[in-house]
Enzyme design. Sequence first.
Site, PDB file in Angstrom:
ATOM      1  N   LYS A  35     -27.388 -60.011  69.670  1.00 37.07           N
ATOM      2  CA  LYS A  35     -27.122 -59.021  68.618  1.00 37.07           C
ATOM      3  C   LYS A  35     -25.838 -59.379  67.858  1.00 37.07           C
ATOM      4  O   LYS A  35     -25.038 -60.193  68.342  1.00 37.07           O
ATOM      5  CB  LYS A  35     -26.986 -57.628  69.242  1.00 37.07           C
ATOM      6  CG  LYS A  35     -25.794 -57.489  70.171  1.00 37.07           C
ATOM      7  CD  LYS A  35     -25.802 -56.156  70.914  1.00 37.07           C
ATOM      8  CE  LYS A  35     -24.667 -56.101  71.923  1.00 37.07           C
ATOM      9  NZ  LYS A  35     -24.767 -54.948  72.829  1.00 37.07           N
ATOM     10  N   TYR A 252       5.245 -59.446  54.956  1.00 35.75           N
ATOM     11  CA  TYR A 252       5.196 -58.064  54.467  1.00 35.75           C
ATOM     12  C   TYR A 252       5.927 -57.112  55.417  1.00 35.75           C
ATOM     13  O   TYR A 252       5.794 -57.240  56.642  1.00 35.75           O
ATOM     14  CB  TYR A 252       3.746 -57.590  54.355  1.00 35.75           C
ATOM     15  CG  TYR A 252       2.987 -58.199  53.217  1.00 35.75           C
ATOM     16  CD1 TYR A 252       3.391 -57.988  51.895  1.00 35.75           C
ATOM     17  CD2 TYR A 252       1.861 -58.983  53.451  1.00 35.75           C
ATOM     18  CE1 TYR A 252       2.679 -58.550  50.847  1.00 35.75           C
ATOM     19  CE2 TYR A 252       1.137 -59.543  52.409  1.00 35.75           C
ATOM     20  CZ  TYR A 252       1.554 -59.319  51.099  1.00 35.75           C
ATOM     21  OH  TYR A 252       0.870 -59.870  50.070  1.00 35.75           O
TER      22      TYR A 252
HETATM   23  C1  LIG Z   1     -24.737 -55.536  74.183  1.00 39.65           C
HETATM   24  C2  LIG Z   1     -25.515 -55.035  75.316  1.00 39.65           C
HETATM   25  C3  LIG Z   1     -25.610 -55.784  76.495  1.00 39.65           C
HETATM   26  C4  LIG Z   1     -24.827 -57.054  76.748  1.00 39.65           C
HETATM   27  O1  LIG Z   1     -23.571 -56.708  77.258  1.00 39.65           O
HETATM   28  P1  LIG Z   1     -22.492 -57.794  77.675  1.00 39.65           P
HETATM   29  O2  LIG Z   1     -21.366 -56.987  78.214  1.00 39.65           O
HETATM   30  O3  LIG Z   1     -22.105 -58.516  76.419  1.00 39.65           O
HETATM   31  O4  LIG Z   1     -23.118 -58.688  78.660  1.00 39.65           O
HETATM   32  C5  LIG Z   1     -26.422 -55.295  77.500  1.00 39.65           C
HETATM   33  N1  LIG Z   1     -27.104 -54.135  77.348  1.00 39.65           N
HETATM   34  C6  LIG Z   1     -27.027 -53.394  76.240  1.00 39.65           C
HETATM   35  C7  LIG Z   1     -27.786 -52.124  76.132  1.00 39.65           C
HETATM   36  C8  LIG Z   1     -26.213 -53.799  75.185  1.00 39.65           C
HETATM   37  O5  LIG Z   1     -26.123 -53.038  74.086  1.00 39.65           O
END
Ligand SMILES: *Cc1c(COP(=O)(O)O)cnc(C)c1O
Length: 355
Positions: A35, A252
């Site tokens: 994702k 800044y």
């Molecule tokens: C993003 C996600 C994962 C992966 O989690 P990690 O900590 O990156 O291994 C697993 N399950 C769900 C539902 C997620 O949204």
Amino acid sequence: MTRPTKAIINLDAIKHNLALMKNIASDSKVVSVVKADAYGNGAIKVAKAIEAQSDILAVAIYDEAVELIEYEIHKPILILQGPYDQTELASAKTQNIIWMVHAYWQLEMINSLPTNVAKPKIWLKFDTGMHRLGFPINQVDRIVNDYSNCIDQDTVFCSHLACADELVTKHADHQIEEFFKYVSTNKYELCIANSAAHIGFENTRLSYVRLGIALYGARPAEHLDIELLPANSLESSIIAIREIPKGDSVGYGASFVAKRPTKIATVAIGYADGYPRHAKNGTPAWCNGQIIHLAGRVSMDMLTFDVSHLETVEVGDTVQLWGDKLDINRVAKEIGTIAYELMTRLSKRVPRFYV
Ligand SMILES: *Cc1c(COP(=O)(O)O)cnc(C)c1O
């Protein structure tokens, strides 16, 4: 010289990390989570690299799945937030899609699909204490009864842990206990582990595990000691160097004031590239084999570092903000965030190079 700012993505490291994680529990099937553009590492490139090693790929939303399908990813794709509307469910692209369904409105939407639309493949998400998404875990039987037409032997019963990365296991233990109180391994296919749980909690290595951050080479927590290879290195280089006298300031807001004569290097990367603006004076980076420290506020397109202690330093020298020379978790901790955020917020201005 072209702008030297780039993220170097090591696909072999990602494959290595996946193999390492699979070794921990060879009986579990693997959902590789890609994702958010594979946590900023490039979903297509990463998915192609690890498709063969993965049983399923996972994204958060439908649009991300469509992208993978259009680039000829053929493995099943799990959409972690499930469908938003019937158009998604009825789309022609959905043969390889599995929907993680978390709410009754989604089940109702599936039930009211026109009869000419193929039954969507679903997994079910249950809330065991994270209290974000999912059916209350004590409603398992009710759902199995009332929606038996949506469920088959491939439906996987899932939950997600809020504190799998913590040293104190009380919260995670409680969620795992709640889960097993209502679902049994011999009745259903189950999936509860993310990267941290997979490494830290043996009893979460079930039919499937969902692996994200570990693939990209960041330990999900400091105490989870596992030899992952860093897969994401963020680099730029020095485009200017100057000496400033004691008492002068940099950047800044004049937030860095030199306590002694100081050599300042300006580096071609800033918050528009995704480097967090709230990084404080002292945040580490790597240059010529040594740690250097941020000196002055993060600008949109530039950073400034104190390089007084470097024996040799020149315009054009490489600076690594994190990666194979400097642990992303260390940088994240100094900035007050996590490796997930550092990787995913790298902006599209940063070209990705694949090795
Ligand atoms: C993003 C996600 C994962 C992966 O989690 P990690 O900590 O990156 O291994 C697993 N399950 C769900 C539902 C997620 O949204």
